[in-house]
Motif scaffolding. Structure first.
Motif, PDB file in Angstrom:
ATOM      1  N   GLY A  56       0.847  -1.195   0.000  1.00 52.01           N
ATOM      2  CA  GLY A  56       0.000   0.000   0.000  1.00 52.01           C
ATOM      3  C   GLY A  56       0.877   1.238   0.000  1.00 52.01           C
ATOM      4  N   THR A  57       0.247   2.405  -0.025  1.00 53.52           N
ATOM      5  CA  THR A  57       1.000   3.658  -0.034  1.00 53.52           C
ATOM      6  C   THR A  57       0.348   4.660   0.904  1.00 53.52           C
ATOM      7  OG1 THR A  57      -0.259   4.620  -1.865  1.00 53.52           O
ATOM      8  CG2 THR A  57       1.673   3.314  -2.448  1.00 53.52           C
ATOM      9  N   ASN A  58       1.141   5.644   1.313  1.00 53.63           N
ATOM     10  CA  ASN A  58       0.621   6.744   2.107  1.00 53.63           C
ATOM     11  C   ASN A  58       1.489   7.964   1.849  1.00 53.63           C
ATOM     12  OD1 ASN A  58      -0.833   8.263   3.882  1.00 53.63           O
ATOM     13  ND2 ASN A  58      -0.288   7.098   5.707  1.00 53.63           N
ATOM     14  N   ASN A  59       0.914   8.978   1.221  1.00 52.48           N
ATOM     15  CA  ASN A  59       1.646  10.213   0.962  1.00 52.48           C
ATOM     16  C   ASN A  59       1.360  11.192   2.091  1.00 52.48           C
ATOM     17  OD1 ASN A  59       2.964  12.427   0.049  1.00 52.48           O
ATOM     18  ND2 ASN A  59       1.835  12.641  -1.854  1.00 52.48           N
ATOM     19  N   LEU A  60       2.261  11.242   3.052  1.00 51.87           N
ATOM     20  CA  LEU A  60       2.138  12.142   4.191  1.00 51.87           C
ATOM     21  C   LEU A  60       2.814  13.481   3.934  1.00 51.87           C
ATOM     22  CD1 LEU A  60       2.879   9.534   7.001  1.00 51.87           C
ATOM     23  CD2 LEU A  60       0.648  10.468   6.332  1.00 51.87           C
ATOM     24  N   GLY A  61       3.394  13.637   2.738  1.00 50.67           N
ATOM     25  CA  GLY A  61       4.106  14.867   2.407  1.00 50.67           C
ATOM     26  C   GLY A  61       3.182  15.982   1.955  1.00 50.67           C
ATOM     27  N   SER A  62       3.789  17.106   1.612  1.00 50.75           N
ATOM     28  CA  SER A  62       3.025  18.283   1.174  1.00 50.75           C
ATOM     29  C   SER A  62       3.046  18.458  -0.338  1.00 50.75           C
ATOM     30  CB  SER A  62       3.575  19.543   1.855  1.00 50.75           C
ATOM     31  OG  SER A  62       4.940  19.716   1.526  1.00 50.75           O
ATOM     32  N   THR A  63       3.661  17.501  -1.058  1.00 52.80           N
ATOM     33  CA  THR A  63       3.702  17.548  -2.521  1.00 52.80           C
ATOM     34  C   THR A  63       3.192  16.235  -3.099  1.00 52.80           C
ATOM     35  OG1 THR A  63       5.973  16.725  -2.608  1.00 52.80           O
ATOM     36  CG2 THR A  63       5.688  19.129  -2.516  1.00 52.80           C
ATOM     37  N   ASP A  64       2.901  16.252  -4.398  1.00 50.95           N
ATOM     38  CA  ASP A  64       2.416  15.051  -5.075  1.00 50.95           C
ATOM     39  C   ASP A  64       3.476  13.953  -5.108  1.00 50.95           C
ATOM     40  OD1 ASP A  64       0.058  16.347  -5.612  1.00 50.95           O
ATOM     41  OD2 ASP A  64       0.533  16.748  -7.715  1.00 50.95           O
ATOM     42  N   ARG A  65       3.000  12.743  -5.192  1.00 50.67           N
ATOM     43  CA  ARG A  65       3.823  11.560  -5.446  1.00 50.67           C
ATOM     44  C   ARG A  65       3.383  11.050  -6.807  1.00 50.67           C
ATOM     45  NH1 ARG A  65       2.352   6.179  -5.316  1.00 50.67           N
ATOM     46  NH2 ARG A  65       3.967   4.670  -4.833  1.00 50.67           N
ATOM     47  N   VAL A  66       4.309  11.018  -7.769  1.00 55.48           N
ATOM     48  CA  VAL A  66       3.979  10.595  -9.134  1.00 55.48           C
ATOM     49  C   VAL A  66       4.968   9.515  -9.559  1.00 55.48           C
ATOM     50  CG1 VAL A  66       3.718  11.323 -11.532  1.00 55.48           C
ATOM     51  CG2 VAL A  66       3.117  12.906  -9.679  1.00 55.48           C
ATOM     52  N   HIS A  67       4.439   8.349  -9.941  1.00 56.50           N
ATOM     53  CA  HIS A  67       5.277   7.239 -10.406  1.00 56.50           C
ATOM     54  C   HIS A  67       4.860   6.849 -11.816  1.00 56.50           C
ATOM     55  CE1 HIS A  67       6.516   5.374  -6.253  1.00 56.50           C
ATOM     56  NE2 HIS A  67       6.721   6.682  -6.310  1.00 56.50           N
ATOM     57  N   LEU A  68       5.849   6.526 -12.639  1.00 56.63           N
ATOM     58  CA  LEU A  68       5.612   5.868 -13.915  1.00 56.63           C
ATOM     59  C   LEU A  68       5.655   4.371 -13.595  1.00 56.63           C
ATOM     60  CD1 LEU A  68       5.329   6.128 -16.998  1.00 56.63           C
ATOM     61  CD2 LEU A  68       7.830   6.107 -17.112  1.00 56.63           C
ATOM     62  N   ILE A  69       4.595   3.646 -13.977  1.00 61.52           N
ATOM     63  CA  ILE A  69       4.495   2.230 -13.616  1.00 61.52           C
ATOM     64  C   ILE A  69       4.361   1.373 -14.867  1.00 61.52           C
ATOM     65  CG2 ILE A  69       3.143   0.509 -12.357  1.00 61.52           C
ATOM     66  CD1 ILE A  69       2.231   2.783 -10.505  1.00 61.52           C
ATOM     67  N   PHE A  70       5.192   0.337 -14.935  1.00 62.57           N
ATOM     68  CA  PHE A  70       5.120  -0.649 -16.006  1.00 62.57           C
ATOM     69  C   PHE A  70       4.620  -1.954 -15.405  1.00 62.57           C
ATOM     70  CE2 PHE A  70       8.361   2.326 -17.219  1.00 62.57           C
ATOM     71  CZ  PHE A  70       8.099   2.563 -18.555  1.00 62.57           C
ATOM     72  N   LYS A  71       3.602  -2.523 -15.978  1.00 66.53           N
ATOM     73  CA  LYS A  71       3.033  -3.787 -15.525  1.00 66.53           C
ATOM     74  C   LYS A  71       3.343  -4.841 -16.588  1.00 66.53           C
ATOM     75  CE  LYS A  71      -1.535  -5.702 -14.542  1.00 66.53           C
ATOM     76  NZ  LYS A  71      -2.956  -5.374 -14.409  1.00 66.53           N
ATOM     77  N   PHE A  72       3.835  -6.006 -16.158  1.00 69.26           N
ATOM     78  CA  PHE A  72       4.179  -7.045 -17.123  1.00 69.26           C
ATOM     79  C   PHE A  72       3.898  -8.422 -16.529  1.00 69.26           C
ATOM     80  CE2 PHE A  72       7.828  -5.769 -14.695  1.00 69.26           C
ATOM     81  CZ  PHE A  72       8.370  -6.950 -14.268  1.00 69.26           C
ATOM     82  N   PRO A  73       3.672  -9.412 -17.403  1.00 63.64           N
ATOM     83  CA  PRO A  73       3.373 -10.773 -16.921  1.00 63.64           C
ATOM     84  C   PRO A  73       4.548 -11.355 -16.140  1.00 63.64           C
ATOM     85  CG  PRO A  73       2.902 -10.564 -19.261  1.00 63.64           C
ATOM     86  CD  PRO A  73       3.625  -9.326 -18.854  1.00 63.64           C
ATOM     87  N   VAL A  74       4.243 -12.057 -15.073  1.00 60.67           N
ATOM     88  CA  VAL A  74       5.274 -12.674 -14.251  1.00 60.67           C
ATOM     89  C   VAL A  74       6.100 -13.673 -15.073  1.00 60.67           C
ATOM     90  CG1 VAL A  74       3.866 -14.571 -13.338  1.00 60.67           C
ATOM     91  CG2 VAL A  74       5.675 -13.599 -11.941  1.00 60.67           C
ATOM     92  N   THR A  75       5.532 -14.203 -16.136  1.00 65.54           N
ATOM     93  CA  THR A  75       6.231 -15.182 -16.977  1.00 65.54           C
ATOM     94  C   THR A  75       7.445 -14.595 -17.685  1.00 65.54           C
ATOM     95  OG1 THR A  75       4.703 -14.716 -18.789  1.00 65.54           O
ATOM     96  CG2 THR A  75       4.171 -16.585 -17.362  1.00 65.54           C
TER      97      THR A  75
END
Length: 87
Positions: A56-75
């Motif tokens: 899970g996540t929790n942004n306790l800061g005063s600015t945005d949290r931005v991630h580029l996420i790549f999802k791929f098959p476990v295979t």
């Protein structure tokens, strides 16, 4: 992206996929949790994440949290990790 105050409770994702997180914008108080451990993913790094585990996540800061996420098959995980051009 997660604006300040955004929280995503611990949960597992589908075990057929893995993810790579690349923080684009973050802060020292933006946390990524695996069960009872917490991590601050830093800009300039990529993180190979097994999201079939409780997380899970929790942004306790005063600015945005931005991630580029790549999802791929476990295979294809072994192929990705055992490729000589991985930096």
């Amino acid at each position: 992206g997660h604006p300040p105050g955004t929280r995503i409770d611990l949960h597992p994702d589908n075990d057929e996929f893995l993810k790579i997180h690349i923080p684009i914008k973050t802060n020292p108080d933006a946390w990524f949790f695996f069960e009872d451990e917490k991590f601050n993913f830093e800009e300039g790094h990529a993180y190979f994440v097994n999201t079939s585990l409780l997380h899970g996540t929790n942004n306790l800061g005063s600015t945005d949290r931005v991630h580029l996420i790549f999802k791929f098959p476990v295979t294809v995980a072994e192929t990705i990790l055992n490729t000589e051009y991985i930096l």
